[in-house]
Design a protein around this motif. Structure first.
Motif, PDB file in Angstrom:
ATOM      1  N   THR A 301       2.076   7.121   3.543  1.00 31.38           N
ATOM      2  CA  THR A 301       2.943   7.260   2.369  1.00 31.38           C
ATOM      3  C   THR A 301       3.709   8.583   2.381  1.00 31.38           C
ATOM      4  OG1 THR A 301       1.033   8.101   1.134  1.00 31.38           O
ATOM      5  CG2 THR A 301       1.561   5.761   0.903  1.00 31.38           C
ATOM      6  N   ASN A 302       3.759   9.237   3.523  1.00 25.81           N
ATOM      7  CA  ASN A 302       4.480  10.501   3.664  1.00 25.81           C
ATOM      8  C   ASN A 302       5.956  10.316   3.277  1.00 25.81           C
ATOM      9  OD1 ASN A 302       5.113  13.118   4.497  1.00 25.81           O
ATOM     10  ND2 ASN A 302       5.513  12.478   6.594  1.00 25.81           N
ATOM     11  N   LEU A 417       6.608   1.138   1.860  1.00 24.26           N
ATOM     12  CA  LEU A 417       5.376   1.153   1.076  1.00 24.26           C
ATOM     13  C   LEU A 417       5.627   1.713  -0.313  1.00 24.26           C
ATOM     14  CD1 LEU A 417       2.880   2.506   3.765  1.00 24.26           C
ATOM     15  CD2 LEU A 417       3.026   0.163   2.917  1.00 24.26           C
ATOM     16  N   THR A 418       6.427   2.793  -0.392  1.00 21.08           N
ATOM     17  CA  THR A 418       6.688   3.431  -1.678  1.00 21.08           C
ATOM     18  C   THR A 418       8.148   3.838  -1.789  1.00 21.08           C
ATOM     19  OG1 THR A 418       6.365   5.764  -1.050  1.00 21.08           O
ATOM     20  CG2 THR A 418       4.383   4.486  -1.530  1.00 21.08           C
ATOM     21  N   ALA A 419       8.583   4.027  -3.018  1.00 21.72           N
ATOM     22  CA  ALA A 419       9.871   4.643  -3.327  1.00 21.72           C
ATOM     23  C   ALA A 419       9.665   5.457  -4.601  1.00 21.72           C
ATOM     24  CB  ALA A 419      10.961   3.592  -3.534  1.00 21.72           C
ATOM     25  N   ARG A 444       5.252  -0.094  -4.059  1.00 26.96           N
ATOM     26  CA  ARG A 444       4.878   0.804  -5.158  1.00 26.96           C
ATOM     27  C   ARG A 444       6.071   1.692  -5.486  1.00 26.96           C
ATOM     28  NH1 ARG A 444       1.498   6.036  -5.101  1.00 26.96           N
ATOM     29  NH2 ARG A 444       1.298   5.643  -2.868  1.00 26.96           N
ATOM     30  N   VAL A 445       6.473   1.711  -6.733  1.00 27.33           N
ATOM     31  CA  VAL A 445       7.569   2.558  -7.202  1.00 27.33           C
ATOM     32  C   VAL A 445       6.979   3.553  -8.189  1.00 27.33           C
ATOM     33  CG1 VAL A 445       9.840   2.638  -8.289  1.00 27.33           C
ATOM     34  CG2 VAL A 445       9.173   0.629  -6.948  1.00 27.33           C
ATOM     35  N   LEU A 446       7.245   4.842  -7.984  1.00 26.20           N
ATOM     36  CA  LEU A 446       6.681   5.852  -8.860  1.00 26.20           C
ATOM     37  C   LEU A 446       7.744   6.813  -9.356  1.00 26.20           C
ATOM     38  CD1 LEU A 446       4.869   8.506  -6.693  1.00 26.20           C
ATOM     39  CD2 LEU A 446       5.610   6.364  -5.675  1.00 26.20           C
ATOM     40  N   PRO A 451       4.172  10.369  -3.401  1.00 26.64           N
ATOM     41  CA  PRO A 451       3.428   9.153  -3.054  1.00 26.64           C
ATOM     42  C   PRO A 451       2.181   9.369  -2.212  1.00 26.64           C
ATOM     43  CG  PRO A 451       5.376   9.354  -1.675  1.00 26.64           C
ATOM     44  CD  PRO A 451       5.457  10.463  -2.685  1.00 26.64           C
ATOM     45  N   THR A 452       2.020  10.550  -1.611  1.00 27.94           N
ATOM     46  CA  THR A 452       0.815  10.794  -0.826  1.00 27.94           C
ATOM     47  C   THR A 452      -0.396  10.773  -1.755  1.00 27.94           C
ATOM     48  OG1 THR A 452       1.505  13.111  -0.987  1.00 27.94           O
ATOM     49  CG2 THR A 452       1.747  12.038   1.143  1.00 27.94           C
ATOM     50  N   GLY A 453      -1.393  10.022  -1.349  1.00 26.49           N
ATOM     51  CA  GLY A 453      -2.541   9.778  -2.212  1.00 26.49           C
ATOM     52  C   GLY A 453      -2.434   8.393  -2.814  1.00 26.49           C
ATOM     53  N   VAL A 454      -3.306   7.479  -2.390  1.00 20.66           N
ATOM     54  CA  VAL A 454      -3.255   6.089  -2.837  1.00 20.66           C
ATOM     55  C   VAL A 454      -4.523   5.805  -3.638  1.00 20.66           C
ATOM     56  CG1 VAL A 454      -3.048   3.689  -2.124  1.00 20.66           C
ATOM     57  CG2 VAL A 454      -1.924   5.476  -0.789  1.00 20.66           C
ATOM     58  N   GLU A 455      -4.360   5.607  -4.934  1.00 29.66           N
ATOM     59  CA  GLU A 455      -5.512   5.344  -5.799  1.00 29.66           C
ATOM     60  C   GLU A 455      -6.130   3.988  -5.457  1.00 29.66           C
ATOM     61  OE1 GLU A 455      -8.183   6.401  -8.775  1.00 29.66           O
ATOM     62  OE2 GLU A 455      -6.496   7.600  -8.013  1.00 29.66           O
ATOM     63  N   VAL A 456      -7.456   3.964  -5.331  1.00 30.30           N
ATOM     64  CA  VAL A 456      -8.167   2.716  -5.051  1.00 30.30           C
ATOM     65  C   VAL A 456      -8.600   2.121  -6.393  1.00 30.30           C
ATOM     66  CG1 VAL A 456     -10.078   1.630  -3.838  1.00 30.30           C
ATOM     67  CG2 VAL A 456      -8.954   3.638  -2.847  1.00 30.30           C
TER      68      VAL A 456
END
Length: 506
Positions: A301-302, A417-419, A444-446, A451-456
């Motif tokens: 997610t870098n 993966l993310t934006a 995943r949009v934040l 975005p580094t760090g993916v909550e489980v």
């Protein structure tokens, strides 16, 4: 006590050696030899998994939950040994590995709670209507059932959380699917000690040894043998686009095609909206630099690309990023091959159309130091190679003319993966225009984070449209990931005594 690997494969409860060996390449400490995997060993592991499947699929949810919790306990019991060999093999700090171990055991325990709850089964019952005209309706009941033995490929960048007992394995075991893991050559000792924890859990609970196997090392034919074995019914993979696509194609070419759930690559674009740039551009530049270099940039997610409107705010953002990145010295990457690929990627980006360097470094061997580049929106759009992932601490700033061009840039990205949206209240209208574009692009949009760090957790999505992953409807993190290894089965007019226990009495 220091863990000394035996260097063997674990095939259905038995540690099996081989004449051909490969050596680990630790950052520090002693190198060990490990048996090289073969297609024959893969076939043996798959046969054992297939034999174990009917019984394991039929186990009550409570038994599988206890297995997951016992695996977590056995991993924790080996915690110091795992940290010692893991840091030696990968160069990751002890605190990082201890945190990753907590995430690994946490997701095992989370899945135990998830299957105890039972909601994942999605049980449905349409009662019979015998007198309906023109035709009666039968008794129809549906629930999710395990697909069969699952192949899992260990990842290089997460030796615990995405490897032997990581999320893919946890989800498959929770579903009732035996697992055959192909260990990653970057951390074979770590793989072995975690496999030891799993087999200890199976032994403690008296469960079939064929539920889990680990095959170490081996050339590409070992991976190919695993995904093409007819007893394997699904694959979980985290790795490179090239390697993942090759395995995906093999799965699709089988006489019985199977799903390949691959996480393959992402540049995770970050959009700095105009008002946010004015109010806190320098703060965002420094924060981006920290996220960009976390773990030597070796997170999937870098956030490798930042998009910002050209002007003094962009200059302030870049100046802060350069200042923060300059203070970061060279760090050790996970493998020599990864470091070589990082330098090749930096060279490729530097040679792109209209690209200029903001921070250049010289690093050798297994080390990597940050790189930062910038490019205009027009040049970005003209050179598709600039959108390809560089795995490591490298950032690229895209300077756009205005908000309209920012939307054009957003529309140009492939699956991610993310934006991320960095925005303030004054950016709501532009955010409203960007969000539909980003949600089509990313899993995943934040907003106003990194975005580094993916909550489980239950609501996490770690996946996205291709090439971020090979199945846009799936996630490899969170409880929803169990759906990858389940399929719906409808039971029509089946006598109550024959129904699965979880359906009986509905």
């Amino acid at each position: 006590m220091t863990f000394i690997p035996q260097g063997n494969h674990l095939i259905a409860g038995k540690w099996i050696g081989a004449d051909l060996k490969f050596s680990s390449a630790p950052v520090s400490g002693e190198a060990f030899e490990y048996a090289v995997g073969t297609p024959e060993l893969v076939a043996e592991a798959c046969a054992a998994a297939s034999a174990a499947f009917p019984g394991f699929a039929a186990t009550p949810r409570e038994e599988r939950a206890r297995l997951l919790e016992t695996i977590a306990d056995e991993i924790d019991a080996r915690g110091d040994q795992i940290t010692e060999i893991g840091t030696a093999e990968t160069g990751l700090p002890a605190a990082r590995l201890e945190g990753e171990r907590g995430r690994t055991t946490g997701q095992l325990r989370l899945f135990a709670a998830h299957i105890r709850d039972g909601a994942y089964l999605d049980r449905r019952h349409d009662e019979p209507i015998p007198d309906r005209q023109p035709l009666p309706r039968p008794d129809l009941r549906m629930m999710q059932r395990p697909v069969g033995p699952v192949a899992v490929f260990g990842a290089s960048n997460f030796p615990l959380a995405f490897s032997v007992a990581g999320g893919d394995t946890a989800a498959a075991l929770a579903a009732g699917c035996p697992v055959v893991v192909k260990g990653h050559d970057a951390h074979p000792g770590t793989s072995e000690i975690v496999a030891e924890a799993i087999v200890a859990a199976l032994d403690n609970l008296g469960m079939a040894a064929g539920i889990f196997s680990l095959v170490q090392g081996g050339s590409r034919d070992v991976g190919a043998a695993l995904v093409t074995d007819p007893r394997i019914k699904a694959v979980g993979f985290t790795g490179s686009l090239g390697g993942g696509r090759a395995l995906y194609d093999l799965c699709a070419a089988r006489s019985e095609p199977i799903p390949f759930y691959g996480e393959l690559g992402s540049v995770n674009p970050m959009f700095v909206l105009p008002n946010a740039a004015v109010e806190r551009g320098a703060e965002l530049g420094a924060g981006w630099a920290g996220s960009l270099t976390m773990g030597v940039g070796q997170f999937c997610t870098n956030p490798g690309v930042a998009v910002i409107v050209d002007g003094p705010e962009a200059n302030a953002f870049i100046a802060a990023a350069v200042e923060s990145l300059t203070a970061i010295t060279a760090q050790t990457m996970l493998t020599d091959g990864m470091a070589d690929a990082f330098r090749d990627g930096a060279r490729r980006i530097s040679e792109g159309a209209g690209v200029s360097s903001l921070l250049n470094n010289s690093c050798e061997g297994r080390s990597a130091a940050p790189y930062l580049f910038q490019v205009s929106a027009a040049d970005w759009l003209s050179d598709e190679e600039l959108s390809e992932e560089v795995f490591g601490p490298l950032g690229l700033v895209i300077r756009v003319k205005d908000a309209t061009q920012m939307v054009d840039i957003a529309s140009s990205f492939k699956g991610q993966l993310t934006a991320t949206l960095q925005m303030d209240d004054g950016d709501i209208d532009l955010g409203r225009e960007l969000l539909p574009v980003l949600e089509r692009m990313a899993g995943r949009v934040l907003a106003n984070g990194f975005p580094t760090g993916v909550e489980v957790c239950d609501s996490m999505v770690h996946g996205g449209p291709y090439p971020a992953s090979t199945n846009f409807g799936a996630t490899s993190v969170g409880t929803l990931s169990i759906r990858r290894f389940l399929r719906p089965v409808c039971y029509q007019n089946i006598p109550e005594a024959l129904l699965p226990a979880d359906l009986a009495g509905m």
